[in-house]
Design a protein around this motif. Structure first.
Motif, short mmCIF file in Angstrom:
data_model
loop_
_atom_site.label_atom_id
_atom_site.label_comp_id
_atom_site.label_asym_id
_atom_site.label_seq_id
_atom_site.Cartn_x
_atom_site.Cartn_y
_atom_site.Cartn_z
N ARG A 1 0.84 -1.21 0.00
CA ARG A 1 0.00 0.00 0.00
C ARG A 1 0.87 1.25 0.00
O ARG A 1 0.61 2.21 -0.72
N ARG B 1 2.75 1.60 -3.47
CA ARG B 1 1.84 2.05 -4.53
C ARG B 1 1.49 3.53 -4.36
O ARG B 1 1.35 4.26 -5.35
N LYS C 1 0.14 4.74 -7.98
CA LYS C 1 -0.58 3.69 -8.67
C LYS C 1 -1.50 2.97 -7.69
O LYS C 1 -1.22 2.87 -6.50
N THR C 2 -2.61 2.45 -8.23
CA THR C 2 -3.55 1.67 -7.44
C THR C 2 -3.72 0.30 -8.10
O THR C 2 -3.21 0.04 -9.19
N LEU C 3 -4.48 -0.57 -7.45
CA LEU C 3 -4.75 -1.89 -8.01
C LEU C 3 -5.54 -1.81 -9.31
O LEU C 3 -5.45 -2.70 -10.16
N ARG C 4 -6.31 -0.77 -9.48
CA ARG C 4 -7.11 -0.62 -10.70
C ARG C 4 -6.24 -0.37 -11.94
O ARG C 4 -6.71 -0.58 -13.06
N ASP C 5 -4.99 0.05 -11.73
CA ASP C 5 -4.10 0.28 -12.87
C ASP C 5 -3.60 -1.02 -13.48
O ASP C 5 -3.03 -1.00 -14.58
N GLY C 6 -3.81 -2.15 -12.80
CA GLY C 6 -3.43 -3.45 -13.34
C GLY C 6 -1.94 -3.71 -13.38
O GLY C 6 -1.47 -4.54 -14.16
#
Length: 374
Positions: free
Chosen positions: A262, A265, A270-275
């Motif tokens: 966390r 990122r 960047k977040t998890l949605r960025d893949g």
């Protein structure tokens, strides 16, 4: 230097009258720690200490198999220190019983069940009164759990009676507060002898440090590589403080890995949605997996322990046999078991620890070269 020393206090721009200083050492002086250590050694010279009595600066820990044994040690130390002009701060003195189950059944440090004390999962329901979560099997509810159920656990209904909890223990003529956890030298020690509380405390401390540096770590002035170096020096060092002595469970490692990812990122924006996978994020910042980092810490500490004299305190504690009965089921994970798994995983032998240079080189080779920076 300390003869007829005087000082004054600056209060809101106004200086007080000069007064004599007859107690303590000079604040900020490089000689003060040395003088304090010399005085403490002189004061405790006549006391016969054992490996169940730890004195670090002015912090004293007494360990015993019974309250009577602890009381004898407490009275002996208190009398000896007071005879030399020192005072024991009873308000800051705490007592703790290790290896017992809490009266209310709460054992797990994360999401404990109000009935059995084990960690709850998805199939659970929250009590409207005590706000604890309860397993489906412990709830006494027949059928499927649904949202909006007005549930009250059996403990709140009075079906399960709690024993009256002790709050104080009598040691000599003093009443000492009995606590469930205590912080000693930055590490958290709990009554259930688990690393869960220590991991929680270090994660909170690392988040505090990360927020202090968030303007730099999450800004755009530094490269991701430089951010990674700053993170490892200032944040990860706080999170892993004392971790080389922990016998960590998989759940504890997972919590630390989640916390670190966390933070990383957030540093990269960047977040998890960025893949983007965790491996790619780590390569950007040159930060290796914290599990490998902890493994390297434990192996380096193992090398220090193996090279110590057999009569040293740490070696004696390492080989000390704990008396008592072993409960049914799998024994608790120990530090020795943890480092044996680390050596087996990395193909190391305990005989190599005697050679400091060779052991240090082998431990450094454990880190993926892609993540070695500088």
């Amino acid at each position: 230097m300390y003869k007829e020393a005087e000082t004054s206090v600056n209060l809101e721009g106004e200086m007080s009258e000069w007064f004599k200083v007859e107690v303590g050492v000079h604040q900020g002086s490089v000689l003060s720690p040395l003088l304090f250590a010399i005085v403490m050694v002189a004061l405790t010279h006549d006391l016969e200490t054992t490996m169940e009595e730890f004195l670090y600066a002015d912090d004293l820990v007494l360990v015993g198999d019974s309250w009577k044994e602890v009381e004898e040690k407490f009275v002996r130390w208190k009398s000896a220190l007071e005879s030399k002009g020192l005072k024991v701060n009873i308000n800051k003195t705490k007592a703790m019983r290790i290896g017992r189950k809490s009266p209310n059944g709460v054992v797990s440090t994360v999401d404990p069940c109000a009935i059995c004390g084990k960690r709850v999962g998805r199939n659970s329901i929250q009590c409207r009164k005590c706000k604890y979560w309860v397993h489906k099997r412990c709830s006494g509810i027949n059928g499927r759990l649904t949202n909006g159920m007005n549930y009250e656990c059996r403990r709140c209904k009075g079906c399960i009676s709690d024993e009256e909890e002790e709050k104080y223990v009598k040691l000599g003529s003093d009443e000492i507060e009995l606590v469930k956890e205590f912080r000693y030298l930055g590490d958290m020690i709990g009554e259930n002898d688990s690393t869960g509380r220590a991991v929680t405390a270090r994660i909170r401390a690392s988040w505090k440090k990360f927020k202090e540096l968030s303007g730099t770590l999450c800004g755009r002035l530094l490269s991701t590589n430089l951010k990674g170096r700053l993170y490892k020096a200032c944040v990860r060092s706080v999170m892993c403080y004392g971790a080389e002595c922990w016998a960590m469970k998989k759940a504890d490692i997972k919590r630390m890995q989640t916390t670190e990812m966390r933070m990383i990122r957030m540093m990269c924006g960047k977040t998890l949605r960025d893949g983007i996978t965790n491996d790619v994020i780590r390569r950007w910042t040159c930060v290796e997996d914290i599990e490998e980092h902890l493994r390297g810490h434990r192996l380096r500490w193992l090398g220090h322990v193996e090279r110590m004299n057999e009569e040293s305190l740490i070696r004696r504690v390492q080989h000390k046999m704990i008396e008592g009965k072993v409960k049914r089921g799998r024994p608790k994970k120990t530090w020795e078991e943890t480092v044996k798994n680390d050596m087996k995983r990395k193909g190391l032998n305990i005989e190599d620890a005697i050679d400091r240079g060779k052991w240090r080189r082998r431990c450094r080779q454990l880190v993926d070269p892609e993540f070695v920076s500088g």
